[in-house]
Design a protein around this motif. Structure first.
Motif, short mmCIF file in Angstrom:
data_model
loop_
_atom_site.label_atom_id
_atom_site.label_comp_id
_atom_site.label_asym_id
_atom_site.label_seq_id
_atom_site.Cartn_x
_atom_site.Cartn_y
_atom_site.Cartn_z
N VAL A 63 108.64 1.64 -19.54
CA VAL A 63 108.60 2.40 -18.59
C VAL A 63 109.09 3.56 -18.65
O VAL A 63 110.02 3.50 -20.13
N GLY A 66 104.83 2.89 -12.02
CA GLY A 66 103.77 2.36 -13.44
C GLY A 66 103.98 0.58 -12.94
O GLY A 66 105.06 0.01 -12.27
N TYR A 67 102.80 -0.30 -14.10
CA TYR A 67 103.80 -1.31 -13.74
C TYR A 67 104.38 -1.67 -14.74
O TYR A 67 105.39 -3.06 -13.77
N TRP A 88 108.83 5.59 -23.65
CA TRP A 88 107.89 6.71 -24.66
C TRP A 88 109.66 7.53 -25.11
O TRP A 88 110.16 8.37 -24.46
N ALA A 116 109.06 10.87 -23.19
CA ALA A 116 109.63 10.37 -22.11
C ALA A 116 111.19 10.32 -21.32
O ALA A 116 110.86 10.10 -20.62
N LEU A 146 102.29 -0.79 -21.66
CA LEU A 146 101.26 1.55 -22.66
C LEU A 146 100.27 1.25 -22.79
O LEU A 146 99.48 0.27 -22.91
N ASN A 165 97.76 4.96 -24.12
CA ASN A 165 97.42 6.40 -24.39
C ASN A 165 96.24 6.92 -24.41
O ASN A 165 95.99 5.95 -25.61
N SER A 176 97.30 3.05 -30.11
CA SER A 176 98.49 3.16 -29.09
C SER A 176 98.14 2.18 -27.61
O SER A 176 99.60 1.90 -27.66
N LEU A 220 98.61 -5.92 -20.39
CA LEU A 220 98.04 -5.24 -19.09
C LEU A 220 96.52 -4.69 -19.36
O LEU A 220 96.56 -4.23 -20.13
N TYR A 265 92.24 -3.78 -18.67
CA TYR A 265 91.31 -3.42 -17.74
C TYR A 265 89.84 -3.68 -17.29
O TYR A 265 89.13 -3.95 -18.51
N LEU A 278 95.90 1.21 -9.54
CA LEU A 278 97.69 2.18 -9.54
C LEU A 278 97.58 2.56 -9.70
O LEU A 278 97.39 3.51 -10.68
N ARG A 304 101.07 7.09 -13.39
CA ARG A 304 100.76 7.72 -14.11
C ARG A 304 99.98 8.48 -14.90
O ARG A 304 99.34 9.19 -15.04
N ALA A 305 99.90 7.68 -15.44
CA ALA A 305 98.63 7.25 -16.70
C ALA A 305 97.36 7.41 -15.84
O ALA A 305 96.50 8.10 -16.07
N ALA A 306 97.82 6.62 -14.42
CA ALA A 306 96.35 6.73 -14.00
C ALA A 306 96.24 7.98 -13.47
O ALA A 306 94.95 8.27 -13.63
P1 NAD Z 1 102.30 4.24 -17.33
O1 NAD Z 1 102.22 6.06 -17.61
O2 NAD Z 1 103.52 3.74 -15.95
O3 NAD Z 1 102.90 3.03 -18.53
C1 NAD Z 1 102.51 3.96 -19.17
C2 NAD Z 1 103.35 4.10 -20.21
O4 NAD Z 1 103.14 4.28 -21.06
C3 NAD Z 1 103.78 5.22 -19.82
O5 NAD Z 1 105.77 4.39 -19.88
C4 NAD Z 1 104.12 5.91 -21.13
O6 NAD Z 1 105.27 6.65 -21.67
C5 NAD Z 1 103.64 4.85 -22.18
N1 NAD Z 1 103.36 4.80 -23.28
C6 NAD Z 1 102.35 5.79 -23.58
N2 NAD Z 1 101.76 5.83 -24.52
C7 NAD Z 1 103.31 5.20 -25.62
C8 NAD Z 1 103.43 5.03 -27.04
N3 NAD Z 1 103.23 5.26 -28.18
N4 NAD Z 1 104.68 4.38 -27.17
C9 NAD Z 1 105.11 3.31 -26.39
N5 NAD Z 1 104.97 4.43 -25.03
C10 NAD Z 1 104.02 4.95 -24.34
O7 NAD Z 1 100.80 3.35 -16.73
P2 NAD Z 1 100.07 1.98 -15.73
O8 NAD Z 1 98.94 2.45 -15.34
O9 NAD Z 1 101.47 1.30 -14.84
O10 NAD Z 1 100.25 1.86 -17.28
C11 NAD Z 1 100.12 0.36 -17.63
C12 NAD Z 1 99.87 -0.89 -18.42
O11 NAD Z 1 98.67 -0.89 -17.03
C13 NAD Z 1 98.59 -0.34 -19.40
O12 NAD Z 1 98.22 -0.64 -20.27
C14 NAD Z 1 97.51 0.28 -18.89
O13 NAD Z 1 95.91 0.49 -19.36
C15 NAD Z 1 97.48 -0.63 -17.80
N6 NAD Z 1 96.41 -0.53 -16.55
C16 NAD Z 1 96.84 0.14 -15.41
C17 NAD Z 1 96.37 0.16 -14.46
C18 NAD Z 1 96.03 1.24 -13.38
O14 NAD Z 1 95.19 1.33 -12.51
N7 NAD Z 1 96.97 1.88 -13.43
C19 NAD Z 1 94.67 -0.86 -14.31
C20 NAD Z 1 94.98 -2.07 -15.46
C21 NAD Z 1 95.55 -1.96 -16.39
#
Ligand code: NAD
Length: 229
Positions: free
Chosen positions: A9, A14-15, A35, A38, A120, A122, A144, A169, A171, A219, A222-224
């Motif tokens: 978080v 994010g999720y 992280w 961040a 999380l 990356n 990661s 989570l 995908y 969703l 930030r990552a997407a």
């Molecule tokens: P997000 O950017 O909110 O979350 C990803 C988080 O991972 C970030 O807060 C980032 O700081 C953290 N992170 C990255 N490297 C790290 C590390 N080495 N140590 C600790 N933290 C670290 O994005 P999100 O899309 O909500 O992603 C959350 C999960 O949901 C991920 O596993 C992502 O693959 C999955 N997911 C996302 C989607 C989508 O469309 N957004 C769809 C399916 C699955």
């Protein structure tokens, strides 16, 4: 009430944030792992009330994050951290952010948890097709995004109450071709899904901990956004 640790978080988009809110609405105490690079921005935003509106729960109360732990899920123990990372300005300002140390800190602070959430991922080369992904990029993504879950579970299981639950989570790109989800991220999710079955067997038998993964829909987190989804 239950206590949850949510890894991943760093903002309210994010999720991880959404899961934290749902758990808080259900009465859980919320701990998050952020992280390290961040952390500063996240804590500043929290302090300045930038996320105030996003704290609102369905009953009108506000989510309370009991504690934010710095975390880098690429490192298991302090011995694993390379010198240049240790001395990096963004890392040097925090301490005890390897997975083992975070688990120890949570144990020291609260004794136990009931729920572990891995939210999380990356992939440094996520914008590259798999065919153009380097070995470094692929392995960094697995480290990661997949092994981080194995390691988190390994270190947190000893402080999880029997009957507890863990979730990650995943995908759809693990099982179907999704253009744009490159850099080995599709492989990462396939590993995560396979590991979920094995870990569910092992942690279930040995510790009565459930292990699941949810294949989430798209969703604009930030990552997407970083991959243009
Ligand atoms: P997000 O950017 O909110 O979350 C990803 C988080 O991972 C970030 O807060 C980032 O700081 C953290 N992170 C990255 N490297 C790290 C590390 N080495 N140590 C600790 N933290 C670290 O994005 P999100 O899309 O909500 O992603 C959350 C999960 O949901 C991920 O596993 C992502 O693959 C999955 N997911 C996302 C989607 C989508 O469309 N957004 C769809 C399916 C699955």
């Amino acid at each position: 009430g239950k206590r949850a640790f949510i890894a991943g978080v760093a903002d309210d988009n994010g999720y991880g944030w959404a899961i934290a809110k749902s758990l808080a609405a259900a009465g859980a105490q919320i701990l998050v792992g952020t992280w390290v690079p961040a952390l500063n921005i996240f804590e500043t935003c929290l302090r300045r009330g930038k996320f105030d509106e996003s704290h609102l729960l369905p009953d009108g109360s506000l989510m309370n994050i009991t504690k934010v732990y710095p975390l880098d899920a690429v490192y298991d123990t302090p011995e694993d951290v390379p010198k240049d990372v240790k001395s990096n300005r963004r890392y040097a300002g925090s301490s005890k952010w390897t997975i083992k140390e975070v688990a120890e800190s949570v144990k020291e602070d609260f004794g136990s948890i009931d729920i572990l959430v891995h939210s999380l991922a990356n992939g440094p080369e996520v914008t590259k097709p798999l065919l153009e992904t380097s070995r470094y990029g692929y392995l960094a993504a697995v480290s990661s995004s997949s092994y981080s879950f194995v390691s988190l579970l390994k270190h947190f299981v000893p402080l999880m109450n029997p009957g507890g639950a863990s979730i990650s989570l995943t995908y759809l790109a693990s099982e179907r071709m999704i253009p744009g989800y490159g850099g080995g991220m599709s492989s990462v999710k396939a590993a995560l899904e396979s590991d979920t079955k094995v870990l569910a067997f092992e942690a279930g038998r040995r510790h009565r901990i459930r292990v699941n993964t949810i294949s989430a829909g798209p969703l604009r987190s930030r990552a997407a956004k970083a991959i243009g989804f």
